[in-house]
Design a protein around this motif. Structure first.
Motif, mmCIF file in Angstrom:
data_model
loop_
_atom_site.group_PDB
_atom_site.id
_atom_site.type_symbol
_atom_site.label_atom_id
_atom_site.label_comp_id
_atom_site.label_asym_id
_atom_site.label_seq_id
_atom_site.Cartn_x
_atom_site.Cartn_y
_atom_site.Cartn_z
ATOM 1 N N TRP A 110 50.525 58.151 53.572
ATOM 2 C CA TRP A 110 51.289 57.419 53.961
ATOM 3 C C TRP A 110 50.109 55.830 54.797
ATOM 4 C CZ3 TRP A 110 55.841 55.439 52.110
ATOM 5 C CH2 TRP A 110 56.310 56.160 51.744
ATOM 6 N N ASP A 111 50.059 55.084 54.723
ATOM 7 C CA ASP A 111 49.008 54.427 55.531
ATOM 8 C C ASP A 111 49.432 54.370 56.985
ATOM 9 O OD1 ASP A 111 47.309 54.581 53.282
ATOM 10 O OD2 ASP A 111 48.567 53.040 51.943
ATOM 11 N N MET A 112 50.413 54.039 57.294
ATOM 12 C CA MET A 112 50.778 53.365 58.502
ATOM 13 C C MET A 112 52.165 54.219 58.506
ATOM 14 S SD MET A 112 52.213 49.561 60.109
ATOM 15 C CE MET A 112 53.639 49.191 59.959
ATOM 16 N N VAL A 113 53.216 54.532 59.392
ATOM 17 C CA VAL A 113 54.005 55.036 60.237
ATOM 18 C C VAL A 113 54.238 54.961 61.634
ATOM 19 C CG1 VAL A 113 55.423 57.455 61.220
ATOM 20 C CG2 VAL A 113 53.427 57.682 59.284
ATOM 21 N N ALA A 114 55.359 53.841 61.043
ATOM 22 C CA ALA A 114 56.117 52.980 63.095
ATOM 23 C C ALA A 114 56.821 53.824 63.403
ATOM 24 C CB ALA A 114 56.716 51.505 61.586
ATOM 25 N N GLY A 115 57.394 53.807 64.452
ATOM 26 C CA GLY A 115 58.435 53.564 65.582
ATOM 27 C C GLY A 115 59.722 53.653 65.479
ATOM 28 N N ASN A 116 60.881 53.894 65.391
ATOM 29 C CA ASN A 116 61.498 53.730 65.374
ATOM 30 C C ASN A 116 63.351 54.149 66.527
ATOM 31 O OD1 ASN A 116 64.445 52.287 64.521
ATOM 32 N ND2 ASN A 116 65.147 53.878 62.795
ATOM 33 N N ARG A 117 62.883 52.755 67.038
ATOM 34 C CA ARG A 117 63.812 53.134 68.864
ATOM 35 C C ARG A 117 65.295 53.373 68.047
ATOM 36 N NH1 ARG A 117 61.085 48.480 72.193
ATOM 37 N NH2 ARG A 117 61.781 47.286 69.951
ATOM 38 N N THR A 152 55.953 49.262 69.169
ATOM 39 C CA THR A 152 54.425 49.001 69.344
ATOM 40 C C THR A 152 54.434 50.533 68.868
ATOM 41 O OG1 THR A 152 54.772 47.481 71.377
ATOM 42 C CG2 THR A 152 52.386 49.254 70.811
ATOM 43 N N LEU A 153 54.834 52.279 69.283
ATOM 44 C CA LEU A 153 54.136 52.972 68.824
ATOM 45 C C LEU A 153 54.938 52.968 66.864
ATOM 46 C CD1 LEU A 153 53.644 55.823 70.012
ATOM 47 C CD2 LEU A 153 55.632 56.695 69.236
ATOM 48 N N LYS A 154 52.841 53.212 66.837
ATOM 49 C CA LYS A 154 52.879 53.211 65.175
ATOM 50 C C LYS A 154 51.779 54.451 65.380
ATOM 51 C CE LYS A 154 54.532 48.690 64.106
ATOM 52 N NZ LYS A 154 55.277 48.371 65.107
ATOM 53 N N VAL A 155 51.775 54.535 63.439
ATOM 54 C CA VAL A 155 50.268 55.159 64.248
ATOM 55 C C VAL A 155 50.080 54.698 62.138
ATOM 56 C CG1 VAL A 155 48.805 57.976 63.066
ATOM 57 C CG2 VAL A 155 50.579 57.530 64.899
ATOM 58 N N PHE A 156 48.275 54.595 62.565
ATOM 59 C CA PHE A 156 48.151 54.327 60.732
ATOM 60 C C PHE A 156 46.376 54.722 60.743
ATOM 61 C CE2 PHE A 156 48.883 50.914 64.110
ATOM 62 C CZ PHE A 156 49.469 50.017 63.802
ATOM 63 N N THR A 157 46.216 54.778 58.798
ATOM 64 C CA THR A 157 44.682 54.667 59.221
ATOM 65 C C THR A 157 43.941 54.100 59.682
ATOM 66 O OG1 THR A 157 44.642 53.727 56.786
ATOM 67 C CG2 THR A 157 45.927 56.113 57.180
ATOM 68 N N SER A 158 42.816 54.234 60.023
ATOM 69 C CA SER A 158 41.546 53.602 60.747
ATOM 70 C C SER A 158 41.155 52.570 59.383
ATOM 71 C CB SER A 158 40.387 54.023 60.703
ATOM 72 O OG SER A 158 39.644 53.262 61.769
ATOM 73 N N HIS A 159 41.209 51.982 58.849
ATOM 74 C CA HIS A 159 40.728 51.364 57.373
ATOM 75 C C HIS A 159 41.695 50.633 57.078
ATOM 76 C CE1 HIS A 159 39.262 49.977 53.924
ATOM 77 N NE2 HIS A 159 40.356 49.355 53.399
ATOM 78 N N LEU A 160 43.059 50.866 57.312
ATOM 79 C CA LEU A 160 44.332 49.367 57.521
ATOM 80 C C LEU A 160 43.871 49.163 58.693
ATOM 81 C CD1 LEU A 160 46.721 48.359 56.184
ATOM 82 C CD2 LEU A 160 47.641 50.055 57.001
ATOM 83 N N ALA A 161 44.090 49.737 59.976
ATOM 84 C CA ALA A 161 44.238 48.984 60.784
ATOM 85 C C ALA A 161 43.413 47.656 61.300
ATOM 86 C CB ALA A 161 44.096 50.548 61.976
ATOM 87 N N LYS A 162 41.725 48.047 61.366
ATOM 88 C CA LYS A 162 41.098 47.171 61.441
ATOM 89 C C LYS A 162 41.621 46.253 60.273
ATOM 90 C CE LYS A 162 37.683 50.571 63.293
ATOM 91 N NZ LYS A 162 37.653 50.348 64.767
ATOM 92 N N SER A 163 41.586 46.334 59.180
ATOM 93 C CA SER A 163 41.946 45.011 58.068
ATOM 94 C C SER A 163 42.781 44.213 58.853
ATOM 95 C CB SER A 163 41.792 45.696 56.944
ATOM 96 O OG SER A 163 42.574 46.834 56.424
ATOM 97 N N LEU A 164 44.005 44.640 59.436
ATOM 98 C CA LEU A 164 45.377 43.662 59.319
ATOM 99 C C LEU A 164 45.469 41.951 59.531
ATOM 100 C CD1 LEU A 164 47.336 46.269 61.849
ATOM 101 C CD2 LEU A 164 47.874 45.670 59.504
ATOM 102 N N GLY A 165 43.827 41.747 60.518
ATOM 103 C CA GLY A 165 43.571 40.716 60.727
ATOM 104 C C GLY A 165 44.910 39.621 61.730
ATOM 105 N N LEU A 166 44.615 40.363 63.002
ATOM 106 C CA LEU A 166 45.642 39.996 64.177
ATOM 107 C C LEU A 166 45.188 38.973 64.730
ATOM 108 C CD1 LEU A 166 46.257 43.530 65.537
ATOM 109 C CD2 LEU A 166 47.591 42.713 63.872
ATOM 110 N N TYR A 167 46.161 37.799 64.716
ATOM 111 C CA TYR A 167 45.999 36.445 65.215
ATOM 112 C C TYR A 167 46.954 36.022 65.563
ATOM 113 C CZ TYR A 167 41.722 36.944 62.278
ATOM 114 O OH TYR A 167 40.397 36.719 61.698
ATOM 115 N N GLY A 168 47.731 34.959 67.107
ATOM 116 C CA GLY A 168 48.565 34.877 67.608
ATOM 117 C C GLY A 168 49.035 35.977 68.407
ATOM 118 N N GLU A 169 50.199 35.480 67.915
ATOM 119 C CA GLU A 169 51.671 36.669 68.263
ATOM 120 C C GLU A 169 52.203 37.358 66.843
ATOM 121 O OE1 GLU A 169 53.057 37.046 71.344
ATOM 122 O OE2 GLU A 169 51.673 34.858 72.017
#
Length: 318
Positions: A110-117, A152-169
């Motif tokens: 996987w490229d990202m594994v997200a947490g489910n509370r 918020t608890l998530k695990v990514f590959t570094s390549h994916l995390a750095k290419s997300l383009g996080l802006y605003g909210e």
């Protein structure tokens, strides 16, 4: 560096010590770093981080309170690990979940594994009910079936995390951003603890921000690369309806009837002008997209892998 743990903190002075203890206890067998991003705290969060930090910790102090998205982006860009985990500083996330999430990401590619509370320890009326409704709405509109967009608890590959383009909210919509980058994502149940120290930074007031960001996400998901496909049909529909109304009123006028002041006349003119504006805006948006991609040498696609088979005959001759 195998793993970078990015943690955003705002006024969490009492949580820093137990947070570091939890991380050290659960990640001791990894080669890891912890990046704490202080988002303009007004209490003693920074001094507590410096007090409890060891050789694994890097502290980034922002000049002001820019918000969780900006703080998370700053931490991700500073991360040097092959894999990046994100979590909150309020002790509600548990670092004990990270090894399993990282193992799942690696072994199942996987490229990202997200947490489910699933067993969420928050106020039902103020937190759980609005969050559940928001998750259901986002899943329905986007077709992305992550169970818990707010974790918020998530695990990514570094390549994916750095290419997300996080802006605003947009930190709430990281799964959608990951899909837009061609990432393969999944989710797993994770622990969730009640808050012991400090106060939650979220309330019902964020509902309007979530809805506004959801509209943006729907546009980015479906029409970002071809905005004319959204504005073109709207423009043609409005222009066609306005033209039909105008033609009808012209026929009525030629038959000797007075059409001045009719609401239908105003509607027809408005629809024609709206259609022209939609079409014009679509063309302008297309030109902006071309400038966006071409000026920065960006591509409209993502290559996951390039495979080149070995020339066996050449090897045998050699």
């Amino acid at each position: 560096m195998e793993l970078s743990v990015v943690i955003t903190a705002f006024n969490e002075q009492d949580n820093i010590g137990p947070l570091f203890e939890n991380i050290r206890r659960n990640l001791s067998h990894f080669e890891y770093e912890v990046i704490i991003v202080d988002d303009g705290s007004t209490d003693r969060t920074v001094s507590r981080v410096k007090q409890h930090a060891d050789e694994h910790v890097k502290l980034i102090v922002l000049n002001s309170n820019y918000g969780q998205t900006a703080a998370m982006s700053a931490g991700i860009q500073e991360a040097s690990g092959d894999y990046i985990a994100t979590m909150d500083a309020d002790l509600q996330n548990d670092a004990a979940d990270i090894p399993f999430m990282l193992h799942k990401l690696k072994t199942e590619e996987w490229d990202m594994v997200a947490g489910n509370r699933k067993d969420r320890k928050d106020n039902t009326l103020l937190r759980k009910v609005p969050s559940g409704m928001a998750n259901m709405l986002i899943r329905k509109l986007t077709g992305i079936t992550i169970s818990d967009y707010g974790c918020t608890l998530k695990v990514f590959t570094s390549h994916l995390a750095k290419s997300l383009g996080l802006y605003g909210e947009l930190h709430r919509f990281i799964p959608i951003l990951a899909i837009l980058q061609g990432g393969r994502i999944t989710d797993v149940p994770v622990k969730h603890h009640p808050r012991k120290f400090g106060q939650s930074k979220y309330g019902l007031g964020r509902t309007f921000k979530v809805v506004s960001d959801l509209i943006l996400m729907l546009f980015l998901q479906k029409y970002f690369r071809r905005p004319i496909h959204l504005f073109g049909p709207l423009g043609l529909l409005c222009f066609g309806a306005g033209s039909a109304i105008s033609f009808y009123l012209l026929t009525v006028k030629l038959m000797g009837h007075d059409i001045w002041g009719r609401p239908l006349l105003i509607l027809g003119i408005t629809l024609v002008l709206a259609g022209i504006q939609f079409l014009t805006f679509g063309i302008i948006a297309e030109l902006v997209m071309r400038v966006y991609f071409e000026s920065q040498h960006k591509k409209t696609y993502q290559i996951k892998e390039i495979f080149k088979p070995i020339n066996l005959s050449y090897q045998m001759e050699y």
